[in-house]
Design a protein around this motif. Structure first.
Motif, PDB file in Angstrom:
ATOM      1  N   ARG A 292     -17.209  12.105  -5.056  1.00  0.00           N
ATOM      2  CA  ARG A 292     -16.900  10.671  -5.090  1.00  0.00           C
ATOM      3  C   ARG A 292     -15.395  10.495  -4.921  1.00  0.00           C
ATOM      4  N   LEU A 293     -15.005   9.649  -3.989  1.00  0.00           N
ATOM      5  CA  LEU A 293     -13.597   9.403  -3.694  1.00  0.00           C
ATOM      6  C   LEU A 293     -13.267   7.944  -3.976  1.00  0.00           C
ATOM      7  N   ALA A 294     -12.260   7.714  -4.802  1.00  0.00           N
ATOM      8  CA  ALA A 294     -11.883   6.351  -5.172  1.00  0.00           C
ATOM      9  C   ALA A 294     -10.431   6.075  -4.806  1.00  0.00           C
ATOM     10  N   PHE A 295     -10.235   5.081  -3.967  1.00  0.00           N
ATOM     11  CA  PHE A 295      -8.911   4.596  -3.592  1.00  0.00           C
ATOM     12  C   PHE A 295      -8.741   3.174  -4.127  1.00  0.00           C
ATOM     13  N   PRO A 296      -7.512   2.748  -4.413  1.00  0.00           N
ATOM     14  CA  PRO A 296      -7.292   1.327  -4.696  1.00  0.00           C
ATOM     15  C   PRO A 296      -7.362   0.523  -3.414  1.00  0.00           C
ATOM     16  N   THR A 297      -7.421  -0.792  -3.524  1.00  0.00           N
ATOM     17  CA  THR A 297      -7.307  -1.621  -2.335  1.00  0.00           C
ATOM     18  C   THR A 297      -5.925  -1.402  -1.731  1.00  0.00           C
ATOM     19  N   LEU A 298      -5.758  -1.765  -0.475  1.00  0.00           N
ATOM     20  CA  LEU A 298      -4.468  -1.563   0.172  1.00  0.00           C
ATOM     21  C   LEU A 298      -3.359  -2.308  -0.567  1.00  0.00           C
ATOM     22  N   TYR A 299      -3.623  -3.519  -1.009  1.00  0.00           N
ATOM     23  CA  TYR A 299      -2.605  -4.302  -1.725  1.00  0.00           C
ATOM     24  C   TYR A 299      -2.226  -3.635  -3.037  1.00  0.00           C
ATOM     25  N   ASN A 300      -3.221  -3.103  -3.748  1.00  0.00           N
ATOM     26  CA  ASN A 300      -2.970  -2.497  -5.049  1.00  0.00           C
ATOM     27  C   ASN A 300      -2.498  -1.049  -4.963  1.00  0.00           C
ATOM     28  N   SER A 301      -2.347  -0.533  -3.731  1.00  0.00           N
ATOM     29  CA  SER A 301      -1.823   0.829  -3.575  1.00  0.00           C
ATOM     30  C   SER A 301      -0.328   0.870  -3.900  1.00  0.00           C
ATOM     31  N   THR A 302       0.383  -0.159  -3.493  1.00  0.00           N
ATOM     32  CA  THR A 302       1.811  -0.218  -3.776  1.00  0.00           C
ATOM     33  C   THR A 302       2.033  -0.716  -5.205  1.00  0.00           C
ATOM     34  N   ASP A 303       3.274  -0.666  -5.681  1.00  0.00           N
ATOM     35  CA  ASP A 303       3.581  -1.122  -7.032  1.00  0.00           C
ATOM     36  C   ASP A 303       3.168  -2.574  -7.214  1.00  0.00           C
ATOM     37  N   ASN A 304       2.466  -2.867  -8.297  1.00  0.00           N
ATOM     38  CA  ASN A 304       2.016  -4.231  -8.568  1.00  0.00           C
ATOM     39  C   ASN A 304       1.743  -4.408 -10.055  1.00  0.00           C
ATOM     40  N   GLY A 305       1.698  -5.636 -10.492  1.00  0.00           N
ATOM     41  CA  GLY A 305       1.496  -5.906 -11.906  1.00  0.00           C
ATOM     42  C   GLY A 305       0.080  -5.659 -12.383  1.00  0.00           C
ATOM     43  N   ALA A 306      -0.903  -5.832 -11.506  1.00  0.00           N
ATOM     44  CA  ALA A 306      -2.300  -5.667 -11.914  1.00  0.00           C
ATOM     45  C   ALA A 306      -2.596  -4.239 -12.375  1.00  0.00           C
ATOM     46  N   MET A 307      -1.977  -3.268 -11.718  1.00  0.00           N
ATOM     47  CA  MET A 307      -2.256  -1.874 -12.093  1.00  0.00           C
ATOM     48  C   MET A 307      -1.716  -1.562 -13.488  1.00  0.00           C
ATOM     49  N   ILE A 308      -0.611  -2.193 -13.866  1.00  0.00           N
ATOM     50  CA  ILE A 308      -0.044  -1.976 -15.192  1.00  0.00           C
ATOM     51  C   ILE A 308      -0.928  -2.622 -16.257  1.00  0.00           C
TER      52      ILE A 308
END
Length: 336
Positions: A292-308
């Motif tokens: 199983r391979l899991a990537f974030p969305t393209l927008y959430n790949s870069t630094d962002n507040g949602a990931m924090i």
């Protein structure tokens, strides 16, 4: 529960509003400082800190407005504690703590790398450790095993430069503007990836370590040994060969780690996780081996507040939030 996530580790000023139970991203705006740093060919810490100071209130208000909530609706704040640049980290932490004090709510310091790995969880919330993780960005390249209870074990990291830095600095050497990673990928599409054989340091060694400093040296020597006209005429093929070398190294070491650990889940995070060739090659391997391979969305790949905020929510659900008095740490590791 409503969370405000604040990310300010480098050159993005980002704030997000997330609702937990059910999990929902209500807003996730950011301000990118690319234009401020482009003329210097890289991020200047002092310039970054000033830009964060100028923009953080505006971006926070934008996040609140887009989420259609009021300031008093926020129940907790998550901010980036480290790793990152000291000045930018202090801006985000000071803003978070001051706002938390005014609202009489807690503010928790979150590891930036844990945030990157939590970005994939935002779209695949059934992900449960243990699993293998690959964090690959402008400042970090490492393979880490995550086990239940947020226990991290390092399998290997770069000995020198990160993969994202290799993209950007090598791109500048062949005449591209900073940041060059996405430009290299665009130029490389449909081009000859075997045009030139750039080195893949440590690729065949029995460990999880990376090295990209030699690649930059090889690119410099290649540019110096050819005319500017030759470089421009063959820019697409050179970009394709360069991208192939970096992605080949990342994929080879990740496959090594998958074989060594035997895990059937791989999570990838960080800015370079947006790279199409990396997604394609890891996707093919994982699909053919039942992983199983899991990537974030393209927008959430870069630094962002949602990931924090996502990292904080994961910890809150596990009852393992960090102490609210944590100080910023520019060299904070995920795993030792």
């Amino acid at each position: 529960m409503i969370w405000l996530g604040i990310e300010s580790s480098c050159d993005e000023t980002a704030c997000a509003i997330l609702r937990d139970d059910p999990l929902e991203i209500l807003s996730n705006p950011l301000y990118s400082q690319i234009q401020e740093h482009a003329k210097y060919g890289g991020v200047v810490p002092e310039v970054a800190a000033r830009a964060h100071l100028e923009k953080i209130t505006t971006i926070c208000q934008k996040a609140i407005d887009e989420a259609k909530i009021s300031l008093k609706d926020i129940d907790a704040i998550a901010f980036t504690r480290g790793p990152g640049l000291m000045g930018p980290l202090l801006v985000g932490a000071s803003f978070a703590r001051g706002l938390a004090r005014d609202l009489n709510i807690p503010a928790y310091g979150i590891n930036h790398l844990e945030g990157h790995l939590s970005a994939a969880w935002l779209t695949e919330q059934d992900l449960e450790p243990p699993y293998l993780t690959l964090t690959v960005s402008g400042g970090h390249t490492e393979l880490v095993v995550e086990e239940p209870g947020f226990k991290y074990t390092l399998l290997g990291r770069t000995r020198d430069d990160a993969a994202g830095e290799a993209f950007d600095k090598s791109g500048i050497l062949i005449g591209l503007q900073y940041p060059a990673g996405s430009t290299i990928s665009k130029l490389a599409k449909g081009k000859n990836r075997k045009f030139h054989n750039f080195p893949r340091a440590l690729k065949n060694e029995d460990n999880g370590e990376f090295s990209f400093s030699g690649l930059k040296t090889a690119v410099r020597r290649y540019v110096e040994s050819n005319s500017p006209e030759f470089i421009q005429e063959n820019l697409g093929d050179i970009a394709a060969s360069l991208e192939d070398a970096i992605i080949d190294s990342l994929v080879a070491k990740t496959i090594w780690a998958l074989k060594k650990t035997g895990f059937k889940t791989l999570i990838v995070g960080g800015g370079v996780s947006a790279n199409g060739l990396l997604r394609e090659r890891l996707g093919k391997y994982c699909e053919s081996h039942g992983i199983r391979l899991a990537f974030p969305t393209l927008y959430n790949s870069t630094d962002n507040g949602a990931m924090i905020a996502a990292a904080a929510i994961r910890r809150a659900r596990a009852g393992m939030l960090p102490e609210t008095s944590t100080e910023v740490k520019p060299w904070l590791p995920l795993a030792i």
